[in-house]
Design a protein around this motif. Structure first.
Motif, PDB file in Angstrom:
ATOM      1  N   GLU A  19      50.003 -30.432 -17.894  1.00 52.52           N
ATOM      2  CA  GLU A  19      49.131 -29.336 -17.464  1.00 52.52           C
ATOM      3  C   GLU A  19      48.118 -28.988 -18.555  1.00 52.52           C
ATOM      4  N   ARG A  20      48.569 -29.010 -19.809  1.00 51.65           N
ATOM      5  CA  ARG A  20      47.642 -28.764 -20.915  1.00 51.65           C
ATOM      6  C   ARG A  20      46.620 -29.889 -21.033  1.00 51.65           C
ATOM      7  N   LYS A  21      47.056 -31.118 -20.798  1.00 53.86           N
ATOM      8  CA  LYS A  21      46.124 -32.242 -20.831  1.00 53.86           C
ATOM      9  C   LYS A  21      45.089 -32.093 -19.722  1.00 53.86           C
ATOM     10  N   LEU A  22      45.518 -31.704 -18.529  1.00 55.10           N
ATOM     11  CA  LEU A  22      44.587 -31.484 -17.425  1.00 55.10           C
ATOM     12  C   LEU A  22      43.577 -30.398 -17.792  1.00 55.10           C
ATOM     13  N   LYS A  23      44.051 -29.310 -18.376  1.00 54.11           N
ATOM     14  CA  LYS A  23      43.160 -28.214 -18.764  1.00 54.11           C
ATOM     15  C   LYS A  23      42.172 -28.697 -19.835  1.00 54.11           C
ATOM     16  N   ALA A  24      42.632 -29.474 -20.809  1.00 53.14           N
ATOM     17  CA  ALA A  24      41.750 -30.008 -21.847  1.00 53.14           C
ATOM     18  C   ALA A  24      40.718 -30.952 -21.233  1.00 53.14           C
ATOM     19  N   CYS A  25      41.135 -31.765 -20.266  1.00 53.95           N
ATOM     20  CA  CYS A  25      40.200 -32.670 -19.589  1.00 53.95           C
ATOM     21  C   CYS A  25      39.156 -31.881 -18.799  1.00 53.95           C
ATOM     22  N   GLN A  26      39.575 -30.800 -18.169  1.00 51.20           N
ATOM     23  CA  GLN A  26      38.626 -29.971 -17.434  1.00 51.20           C
ATOM     24  C   GLN A  26      37.614 -29.314 -18.375  1.00 51.20           C
ATOM     25  N   HIS A  27      38.084 -28.882 -19.545  1.00 52.81           N
ATOM     26  CA  HIS A  27      37.162 -28.330 -20.550  1.00 52.81           C
ATOM     27  C   HIS A  27      36.211 -29.420 -21.043  1.00 52.81           C
ATOM     28  N   PHE A  28      36.750 -30.621 -21.223  1.00 53.32           N
ATOM     29  CA  PHE A  28      35.920 -31.743 -21.665  1.00 53.32           C
ATOM     30  C   PHE A  28      34.843 -32.044 -20.625  1.00 53.32           C
ATOM     31  N   LEU A  29      35.211 -32.012 -19.353  1.00 51.97           N
ATOM     32  CA  LEU A  29      34.250 -32.243 -18.278  1.00 51.97           C
ATOM     33  C   LEU A  29      33.154 -31.180 -18.292  1.00 51.97           C
ATOM     34  N   ALA A  30      33.548 -29.918 -18.427  1.00 50.59           N
ATOM     35  CA  ALA A  30      32.558 -28.832 -18.464  1.00 50.59           C
ATOM     36  C   ALA A  30      31.635 -28.990 -19.672  1.00 50.59           C
ATOM     37  N   THR A  32      30.908 -31.771 -21.186  1.00 48.92           N
ATOM     38  CA  THR A  32      30.065 -32.946 -20.953  1.00 48.92           C
ATOM     39  C   THR A  32      28.917 -32.603 -20.020  1.00 48.92           C
ATOM     40  N   ARG A  33      29.174 -31.777 -19.027  1.00 46.45           N
ATOM     41  CA  ARG A  33      28.097 -31.331 -18.128  1.00 46.45           C
ATOM     42  C   ARG A  33      27.067 -30.502 -18.890  1.00 46.45           C
ATOM     43  N   GLU A  34      27.547 -29.625 -19.766  1.00 47.64           N
ATOM     44  CA  GLU A  34      26.626 -28.845 -20.591  1.00 47.64           C
ATOM     45  C   GLU A  34      25.820 -29.765 -21.503  1.00 47.64           C
ATOM     46  N   LEU A  35      26.478 -30.785 -22.032  1.00 47.63           N
ATOM     47  CA  LEU A  35      25.792 -31.758 -22.890  1.00 47.63           C
ATOM     48  C   LEU A  35      24.692 -32.475 -22.111  1.00 47.63           C
ATOM     49  N   ARG A  93      35.420 -38.013 -12.998  1.00 45.19           N
ATOM     50  CA  ARG A  93      34.233 -37.159 -13.143  1.00 45.19           C
ATOM     51  C   ARG A  93      33.691 -37.219 -14.572  1.00 45.19           C
ATOM     52  N   ILE A  94      34.594 -37.235 -15.534  1.00 47.13           N
ATOM     53  CA  ILE A  94      34.181 -37.353 -16.932  1.00 47.13           C
ATOM     54  C   ILE A  94      33.424 -38.658 -17.138  1.00 47.13           C
ATOM     55  N   ALA A  95      33.935 -39.741 -16.572  1.00 49.27           N
ATOM     56  CA  ALA A  95      33.276 -41.047 -16.717  1.00 49.27           C
ATOM     57  C   ALA A  95      31.867 -41.010 -16.129  1.00 49.27           C
ATOM     58  N   ARG A  96      31.712 -40.378 -14.954  1.00 52.39           N
ATOM     59  CA  ARG A  96      30.381 -40.279 -14.335  1.00 52.39           C
ATOM     60  C   ARG A  96      29.424 -39.452 -15.191  1.00 52.39           C
ATOM     61  N   GLU A  97      29.899 -38.325 -15.702  1.00 55.89           N
ATOM     62  CA  GLU A  97      29.052 -37.477 -16.538  1.00 55.89           C
ATOM     63  C   GLU A  97      28.693 -38.175 -17.851  1.00 55.89           C
TER      64      GLU A  97
END
Length: 144
Positions: A19-30, A32-35, A93-97
């Protein structure tokens, strides 16, 4: 007298780690979108800050991955299919971004190369025009 300390690996709750990994991945995705948005707007100070944030999140995800026992992971796959699906979707999604960020960066590099080439050609033209010669430089007659 030196005694070797026994080595053991502490067992962590695999559900909590995932669950923590999922949350970290979601933060990473957000992040990456900001980037991607900062790259598109060419806000380089924001880009540098977001890259640092992403590096920290990569470290966090790596630590979590190291704490996850692969044996427990395979046992849990059937029980927490929803969590694994969410992780898979986040990673896709991370890969696409990431690809979008790479494209923006490559496009920006191409634009910079083209601009440098154009400036180099202008500089060469100015040097050729200003080069000393025996006769005075020619100017365009604007009156005619």
């Amino acid at each position: 007298m030196n005694r070797a300390m026994p080595t053991f690996q502490k067992s962590y709750d695999i559900n909590l780690l995932l669950e923590r990994k999922l949350k970290a991945c979601q933060h990473f995705l957000a992040t990456t979108r900001e980037l991607k948005n900062a790259l598109a707007a060419e806000e380089m100070s924001a880009v540098m800050h977001l890259i640092q944030d992403r590096e920290k999140l990569i470290h966090v995800i790596g630590v979590l991955d190291n704490l996850i026992n692969p044996e427990e992971l395979s046992d849990l796959m059937g029980q927490r299919e929803d969590l694994f699906q969410d992780l898979r979707l986040s990673l896709e999604r991370i890969a696409r971004e990431n690809l979008a960020c790479e494209k923006l960066t490559a496009d920006h590099c191409t634009e910079l190369k083209d601009e440098l080439s154009r400036l180099r050609q202008q500089g060469q033209g100015i040097r050729e025009y200003a080069a000393s010669s025996e006769r005075p430089p020619k100017f365009i007659n604007l009156k005619s």
